[in-house]
Design a protein around this motif. Structure first.
Motif, PDB file in Angstrom:
ATOM      1  N   ALA A 195     -15.650   4.434   9.569  1.00 54.58           N
ATOM      2  CA  ALA A 195     -15.649   3.867   8.216  1.00 54.58           C
ATOM      3  C   ALA A 195     -14.407   3.000   7.980  1.00 54.58           C
ATOM      4  O   ALA A 195     -14.497   1.899   7.430  1.00 54.58           O
ATOM      5  CB  ALA A 195     -15.715   4.986   7.177  1.00 54.58           C
ATOM      6  N   ARG A 196     -13.250   3.495   8.433  1.00 51.10           N
ATOM      7  CA  ARG A 196     -12.022   2.715   8.202  1.00 51.10           C
ATOM      8  C   ARG A 196     -12.016   1.437   9.029  1.00 51.10           C
ATOM      9  O   ARG A 196     -11.528   0.396   8.586  1.00 51.10           O
ATOM     10  CB  ARG A 196     -10.781   3.566   8.522  1.00 51.10           C
ATOM     11  N   ALA A 197     -12.542   1.513  10.243  1.00 52.38           N
ATOM     12  CA  ALA A 197     -12.570   0.300  11.082  1.00 52.38           C
ATOM     13  C   ALA A 197     -13.464  -0.772  10.452  1.00 52.38           C
ATOM     14  O   ALA A 197     -13.110  -1.960  10.427  1.00 52.38           O
ATOM     15  CB  ALA A 197     -13.053   0.651  12.487  1.00 52.38           C
ATOM     16  N   ILE A 198     -14.596  -0.360   9.932  1.00 52.60           N
ATOM     17  CA  ILE A 198     -15.487  -1.329   9.264  1.00 52.60           C
ATOM     18  C   ILE A 198     -14.789  -1.898   8.027  1.00 52.60           C
ATOM     19  O   ILE A 198     -14.793  -3.116   7.795  1.00 52.60           O
ATOM     20  CB  ILE A 198     -16.828  -0.654   8.863  1.00 52.60           C
ATOM     21  N   ALA A 199     -14.137  -1.030   7.272  1.00 51.71           N
ATOM     22  CA  ALA A 199     -13.431  -1.496   6.069  1.00 51.71           C
ATOM     23  C   ALA A 199     -12.305  -2.458   6.431  1.00 51.71           C
ATOM     24  O   ALA A 199     -11.969  -3.360   5.662  1.00 51.71           O
ATOM     25  CB  ALA A 199     -12.891  -0.299   5.287  1.00 51.71           C
ATOM     26  N   ALA A 200     -11.716  -2.279   7.632  1.00 53.65           N
ATOM     27  CA  ALA A 200     -10.618  -3.163   8.063  1.00 53.65           C
ATOM     28  C   ALA A 200     -11.146  -4.514   8.555  1.00 53.65           C
ATOM     29  O   ALA A 200     -10.362  -5.402   8.873  1.00 53.65           O
ATOM     30  CB  ALA A 200      -9.810  -2.481   9.157  1.00 53.65           C
ATOM     31  N   GLY A 201     -12.462  -4.657   8.645  1.00 56.19           N
ATOM     32  CA  GLY A 201     -13.005  -5.961   9.025  1.00 56.19           C
ATOM     33  C   GLY A 201     -13.676  -6.008  10.377  1.00 56.19           C
ATOM     34  O   GLY A 201     -14.080  -7.077  10.840  1.00 56.19           O
ATOM     35  N   ALA A 202     -13.825  -4.847  11.044  1.00 57.66           N
ATOM     36  CA  ALA A 202     -14.499  -4.852  12.349  1.00 57.66           C
ATOM     37  C   ALA A 202     -15.998  -5.087  12.164  1.00 57.66           C
ATOM     38  O   ALA A 202     -16.591  -4.623  11.187  1.00 57.66           O
ATOM     39  CB  ALA A 202     -14.274  -3.513  13.054  1.00 57.66           C
ATOM     40  N   ASP A 203     -16.589  -5.827  13.113  1.00 59.54           N
ATOM     41  CA  ASP A 203     -18.037  -6.070  13.079  1.00 59.54           C
ATOM     42  C   ASP A 203     -18.789  -5.073  13.947  1.00 59.54           C
ATOM     43  O   ASP A 203     -19.884  -4.653  13.608  1.00 59.54           O
ATOM     44  CB  ASP A 203     -18.337  -7.489  13.589  1.00 59.54           C
ATOM     45  N   HIS A 204     -18.206  -4.762  15.106  1.00 62.80           N
ATOM     46  CA  HIS A 204     -18.833  -3.817  16.031  1.00 62.80           C
ATOM     47  C   HIS A 204     -17.774  -2.819  16.489  1.00 62.80           C
ATOM     48  O   HIS A 204     -16.613  -3.179  16.682  1.00 62.80           O
ATOM     49  CB  HIS A 204     -19.379  -4.534  17.275  1.00 62.80           C
ATOM     50  N   LEU A 205     -18.199  -1.577  16.690  1.00 62.73           N
ATOM     51  CA  LEU A 205     -17.291  -0.524  17.139  1.00 62.73           C
ATOM     52  C   LEU A 205     -17.720  -0.074  18.531  1.00 62.73           C
ATOM     53  O   LEU A 205     -18.904   0.207  18.752  1.00 62.73           O
ATOM     54  CB  LEU A 205     -17.361   0.673  16.188  1.00 62.73           C
ATOM     55  N   VAL A 206     -16.750  -0.034  19.447  1.00 62.22           N
ATOM     56  CA  VAL A 206     -17.043   0.465  20.795  1.00 62.22           C
ATOM     57  C   VAL A 206     -16.639   1.938  20.841  1.00 62.22           C
ATOM     58  O   VAL A 206     -15.471   2.273  20.615  1.00 62.22           O
ATOM     59  CB  VAL A 206     -16.254  -0.324  21.863  1.00 62.22           C
ATOM     60  N   VAL A 207     -17.596   2.790  21.110  1.00 59.18           N
ATOM     61  CA  VAL A 207     -17.329   4.231  21.127  1.00 59.18           C
ATOM     62  C   VAL A 207     -17.839   4.811  22.437  1.00 59.18           C
ATOM     63  O   VAL A 207     -19.004   4.605  22.798  1.00 59.18           O
ATOM     64  CB  VAL A 207     -18.040   4.942  19.947  1.00 59.18           C
ATOM     65  N   GLY A 208     -16.941   5.505  23.142  1.00 62.46           N
ATOM     66  CA  GLY A 208     -17.339   6.135  24.398  1.00 62.46           C
ATOM     67  C   GLY A 208     -17.474   7.629  24.250  1.00 62.46           C
ATOM     68  O   GLY A 208     -18.500   8.148  23.820  1.00 62.46           O
ATOM     69  N   ARG A 209     -16.396   8.329  24.598  1.00 67.52           N
ATOM     70  CA  ARG A 209     -16.443   9.791  24.683  1.00 67.52           C
ATOM     71  C   ARG A 209     -16.917  10.539  23.440  1.00 67.52           C
ATOM     72  O   ARG A 209     -17.610  11.550  23.592  1.00 67.52           O
ATOM     73  CB  ARG A 209     -15.073  10.310  25.151  1.00 67.52           C
TER      74      ARG A 209
END
Ligand code: C5P
Length: 233
Positions: A195-209
């Motif tokens: 949620a915070r990354a999107i609010a900071a302006g990210a368009d896509h989130l890379v999530v692994g583990r």
């Protein structure tokens, strides 16, 4: 084209071989539409898997971080575009970026520039012969990427808000180092919730583990997509 919350989650298939990666993709099913294949899996048969994923209707991010002479970068970029990848990473050297952009032709593939790798600090840059610290070099390369008409940047979520100001609203910002509030941090030093990354302006989130090591990966992915959906304006 509207980007769905599900398309904003990119699951990093950091798994030792294609059999493990295929099993994970099967487990995630319809909860995940976008996968990142990095160098390790690429050298272990990952390009075949990338083609299979594209054929199965998934989006593929090939994290190959290309950097070579312009002719080689251009030819490699064209090959990856032919495979039907959605994103490809290149290092943010102006010559490299111009060569990759020039090789796209009519391909819809989008290029993401890696500005300064997050394993580098100011003293590493000095040792490598650079006259800039990390912050300044990231900014300089972000602007050079924009100038070269590269589509987006890979950056830590912490840098997203500031770089959004620097590059404006058009460039894609793609951020790793994402951890849902209840997830293990692992070896990541600076993390942000979806949620915070999107609010900071990210368009896509890379999530692994947080997805691939979860007891129920599909449920973990679903929860992240729900968090993204609630955070997008
Ligand atoms: O498992 P985790 O969510 O930490 O995976 C993050 C992914 O993003 C990995 O594929 C990692 O290589 C990549 N990445 C990163 N930090 C960077 C650049 C890429 O974590 N600065």
């Amino acid at each position: 084209m509207t980007v769905t919350p599900r398309d904003r989650l990119i699951v990093a298939l950091d798994l030792p071989n294609t059999a493990a990666a295929e099993a994970m993709v099967a487990k995630l099913g319809d909860e995940v539409s976008f996968y990142k294949i990095g160098m390790e899996l690429t050298y272990g048969g990952g390009l075949g898997l990338a083609r299979e994923l594209v054929q199965a209707g998934k989006k593929v991010f090939l994290d190959l971080k290309l950097h070579d002479i312009p002719n080689t970068v251009a030819r490699a970029t064209a090959q990856v575009a032919d495979m039907g990848a959605t994103f490809l990473t290149i290092h943010a050297y102006p010559q490299t970026m111009r060569a990759a952009v020039g090789a796209l032709g009519g391909s819809p593939m989008q290029l993401l520039a890696v500005t300064v790798m997050t394993s580098y600090d100011d003293s590493d840059l000095k040792e490598a012969g650079y006259g800039y610290g990390v912050k300044d070099l990231v900014k300089r390369r972000a602007l050079q990427a924009k100038e070269a008409k590269v589509h987006g940047l890979i950056l830590s979520a912490e840098e997203a808000a500031e770089l959004r100001q620097v590059v404006g609203p058009q460039m894609l910002l793609v951020t790793p180092g994402i951890r849902p509030a209840d997830a293990e941090i692992g070896d990541q030093k600076r993390v942000m919730t979806p949620a915070r990354a999107i609010a900071a302006g990210a368009d896509h989130l890379v999530v692994g583990r947080p997805v691939t090591q979860a007891p129920d990966p599909a449920a973990a992915a679903k929860a992240i997509v729900a968090e993204i959906a609630a955070a997008v304006r």
